[in-house]
Scaffold this active site. Structure first.
Site, PDB file in Angstrom:
ATOM      1  N   TYR A 148      22.698 -29.942 104.163  1.00 41.24           N
ATOM      2  CA  TYR A 148      23.073 -29.943 102.755  1.00 41.24           C
ATOM      3  C   TYR A 148      24.568 -30.196 102.585  1.00 41.24           C
ATOM      4  O   TYR A 148      24.979 -31.085 101.825  1.00 41.24           O
ATOM      5  CB  TYR A 148      22.683 -28.609 102.128  1.00 41.24           C
ATOM      6  CG  TYR A 148      22.901 -28.532 100.633  1.00 41.24           C
ATOM      7  CD1 TYR A 148      22.134 -29.296  99.758  1.00 41.24           C
ATOM      8  CD2 TYR A 148      23.858 -27.679 100.095  1.00 41.24           C
ATOM      9  CE1 TYR A 148      22.318 -29.215  98.387  1.00 41.24           C
ATOM     10  CE2 TYR A 148      24.046 -27.588  98.726  1.00 41.24           C
ATOM     11  CZ  TYR A 148      23.276 -28.362  97.881  1.00 41.24           C
ATOM     12  OH  TYR A 148      23.480 -28.284  96.511  1.00 41.24           O
ATOM     13  N   ASP A 276      27.709 -18.493 106.544  1.00 49.63           N
ATOM     14  CA  ASP A 276      27.701 -17.997 105.170  1.00 49.63           C
ATOM     15  C   ASP A 276      29.148 -17.869 104.680  1.00 49.63           C
ATOM     16  O   ASP A 276      29.949 -17.154 105.285  1.00 49.63           O
ATOM     17  CB  ASP A 276      27.010 -16.633 105.109  1.00 49.63           C
ATOM     18  CG  ASP A 276      26.766 -16.169 103.682  1.00 49.63           C
ATOM     19  OD1 ASP A 276      26.160 -16.930 102.924  1.00 49.63           O
ATOM     20  OD2 ASP A 276      27.186 -15.049 103.333  1.00 49.63           O
TER      21      ASP A 276
END
Length: 326
Positions: A148, A276
């Protein structure tokens, strides 16, 4: 706003953002051609639009060429939540890159403006805070999220190369965390996860200690920003950050949702996923200066509307629509 009615292509038009955008464009008097393969989009998102005289739905995958006649393109097609874009990472990259090539080719043939829905993920785990559009990012090119992150970065490259090489009119919006009605209950994003968990009394899952921060933008504000960007003069290309700069820790978000729902849910901690981001906050100086845009809806007001949406959805479709690992 457009001066006259336009026929506008919205790829990913059955998705969370695409359905809201389609609805706004129709309210402005435009015709909308909604294209979606329904990998993550939902027909219920556009059910109320199907009988609208200016709305047309076409099931199509943007990784294949599309031959239609339109006046402008909003390219929103791509899974945007980690659970969905990591399910088939090769297809995610193809959607971002090959999909961009196909939509840019269509815009080039028709000589029309095209807007790319890019993402704050292009900044990766940022070393600059808040993030300005001039920041190049800190992205892992081979991680679980890279399909992504790097797919969207490559799409931006393609947009600016088409602009430089073919004089194509482009707009690039970098979208920060957005929430609101029409989100999927199983998309794995924190707002939908926390609300669904709270409504059914499940433990609310926080990764790490919940000290990582996000900035949450309500969907109507985000869509307003996209339309304002599309309607700027050709010399304004972006990229432009569109998001709410008010920063919240993930734990504070969980506590706020528990309080607003009156839930008995407990907050439980799980290990942080790889790559993250620790912080995410947009610098929206350009959006304010060039678009006259700033978010109008703050977190608790937006959460109120979103909680009501999920409360209705869960009563209609049942608890089973929430994944066990939400």
């Amino acid at each position: 706003m457009f001066a006259a009615r336009k026929r506008i292509l919205v790829t990913g038009g059955g998705g969370f953002l695409g359905s809201h955008l389609s609805r706004l464009l129709l309210s402005q008097g435009h015709e909308v051609l909604c294209v979606d393969n329904f990998f993550t989009g939902r027909r219920r998102n556009i059910h109320d639009l199907m009988d609208h005289e200016n709305f047309e739905m076409l099931r199509h995958d943007v990784t294949f060429p599309l031959y239609v006649e339109v006046d402008a393109i909003y390219n929103l097609a791509c899974p945007a939540s980690p659970i969905h874009y990591q399910f088939d990472p090769v297809q995610t990259t193809k959607t971002s890159v090959v999909g961009a090539i196909n939509m840019l080719g269509l815009a080039k043939r028709l000589r029309i403006p095209i807007l790319q829905s890019s993402t704050s993920e292009v900044y990766g785990d940022p070393t600059e805070h808040p993030q300005t559009e001039a920041y190049w990012g800190n992205v892992n090119p081979i991680g679980n999220r890279s399909c992504y992150d790097e797919g969207k970065r490559c799409a931006e490259t393609l947009f600016f190369d088409y602009h430089r090489q073919h004089k194509l009119s482009i707009k690039v919006a970098r979208i920060f965390n957005t929430y609101g009605p029409a989100m999927r209950p199983d998309d794995g994003r924190v707002v939908s996860n926390f609300i669904c968990q709270a409504l059914v009394g499940q433990d609310i899952t926080v990764y790490g200690q919940g000290t990582q921060t996000r900035s949450f933008c309500y969907v109507s504000d985000l869509i307003d920003g996209l339309v304002r960007l599309m309607n700027t003069p050709p010399q304004i290309t972006g990229p432009i950050n569109i998001g709410n700069p008010n920063e919240f820790t993930i734990r504070r978000l969980a506590e706020t949702i528990i309080a607003m729902t009156g839930s008995k849910s407990r907050i439980v901690e799980k290990p942080l996923p790889s790559d993250d981001p620790r912080q995410r906050q947009p610098d929206i100086t350009l959006a304010k200066e060039l678009l006259g845009w700033r978010p109008a809806i703050e977190l608790e007001e937006g959460l109120m509307h979103t909680i009501a949406y999920f409360d209705t959805l869960l009563s209609e479709e049942g608890k089973s629509i929430i994944p066990d690992n939400a």
